[in-house]
Design a protein around this motif. Sequence first.
Motif, mmCIF file in Angstrom:
data_model
loop_
_atom_site.group_PDB
_atom_site.id
_atom_site.type_symbol
_atom_site.label_atom_id
_atom_site.label_comp_id
_atom_site.label_asym_id
_atom_site.label_seq_id
_atom_site.Cartn_x
_atom_site.Cartn_y
_atom_site.Cartn_z
ATOM 1 N N UNK A 8 7.080 -11.988 -1.113
ATOM 2 C CA UNK A 8 7.670 -10.654 -1.157
ATOM 3 C C UNK A 8 7.282 -9.919 0.273
ATOM 4 N N UNK A 9 6.580 -10.175 0.939
ATOM 5 C CA UNK A 9 6.207 -9.381 2.257
ATOM 6 C C UNK A 9 7.014 -9.872 3.508
ATOM 7 N N UNK A 10 7.864 -10.858 3.320
ATOM 8 C CA UNK A 10 8.785 -11.294 4.232
ATOM 9 C C UNK A 10 8.497 -12.626 4.913
ATOM 10 N N UNK A 11 9.030 -13.078 5.957
ATOM 11 C CA UNK A 11 8.855 -14.338 6.641
ATOM 12 C C UNK A 11 7.606 -14.451 7.499
ATOM 13 N N UNK B 134 3.754 -8.438 9.064
ATOM 14 C CA UNK B 134 3.140 -8.230 7.609
ATOM 15 C C UNK B 134 2.597 -9.439 7.346
ATOM 16 N N UNK B 135 1.418 -9.585 7.209
ATOM 17 C CA UNK B 135 0.637 -10.784 6.535
ATOM 18 C C UNK B 135 0.607 -10.724 5.127
ATOM 19 N N UNK B 136 0.716 -12.016 4.572
ATOM 20 C CA UNK B 136 0.731 -12.126 2.977
ATOM 21 C C UNK B 136 -0.266 -13.313 2.556
ATOM 22 N N UNK B 137 -1.478 -12.940 2.667
ATOM 23 C CA UNK B 137 -2.361 -14.150 2.141
ATOM 24 C C UNK B 137 -2.165 -14.463 0.660
ATOM 25 N N UNK B 138 -1.726 -13.663 -0.107
ATOM 26 C CA UNK B 138 -1.395 -14.452 -1.485
ATOM 27 C C UNK B 138 -0.351 -15.604 -1.483
#
Length: 340
Positions: free
Chosen positions: A167-170, A315-319
């Motif tokens: 959901x936070x992008x690519x 924007x990082x997305x660790x999940x």
Amino acid sequence: MRILMIGGTGTISSAITRQLAAAGHDLWLLNRGNRSNEVPANVKQVIADINDEEKVRQSLGDTQFDAVCEFIGFLPSQVERDIRLFEGRTRQYVYISSASAYGKPARNHVITEGTTLANPYWQYSRDKIACEELLLKAYREKGFPMTIVRPSHTYCERGVPVSVHGPKGSWQVLKRMMEGKPVLVNGDGSSLWTLTWNEDFAQGFIGLLGNPKAIGEAFQIMSDESLTWNQIYECVGQALGVEVHPYHVASSFLAAVCPPEYDLLGNLLGDKSVTVVFDCTKLKRAVPGFRPTVRFDEGVRRCVSYLLSHPELQVEDPEFDAWCDRVIEAQETAKNSFRV
């Protein structure tokens, strides 16, 4: 022309705003003003929430428009509101629908404006279909001067198109590539997809404004270039200067095991996992000058360059990163269980 754009600062509409402003049109933007600093100086800004119908009426007064363009209408109730607001005060109402509204897999992989609209996988697409049906009814019964536009996957410098992301992008997908980690690719990566640079889309869109051939009609606007997802990811890797390690997983499995907010049931099974080739002959008849010029390998280089120079977009997305690892581990475990 005097043109009102509802929205005007998004991925698709920002390019249209720039081109219309540069051409000297009397351009108005109606939105909440979150990106006012990006709007050209000669554009009139109406800061309002389009859902506040009475405030919009007051803000616009009795101004008449040659075209009203709706970029943020997703529900039938919003289209009904627009008809109330703009009936009798615009010569053309242009509604941004979506190519995801086409039934997939289609009976013919070549998609035209006559391809059946139906999407059992994605509520977003079904809502767009319902909005189109309302507009067609208004045109047939009351002569409401509508035009429907169906974009497919349109992108700009702010984000790199990939098929599977959180959901936070690519950005997290790009980060995995740069770290040498495998990245999830739907299916075997051989299905064809079409990606369109937003400045190219804007050229076709603007050609429909004030165009008598556009009233009462639907048009799709896309690039003529079709690439496999394997080729798309390869182009991304080349732009980053890294070797990509694609990890192929069935789209149905990804949709079944993803968190709800990823919405891969709609995004993949209802859209990106199915081969489609778009035929834009109808648009080219109405807008003879339409000719997309930005190939994806060039467009994605622009994207990567922009992202690397704008840390606020990284924007990082660790999940999502952890979910990718779990999916890969689960498939590897399943494969190993069959090995002697």
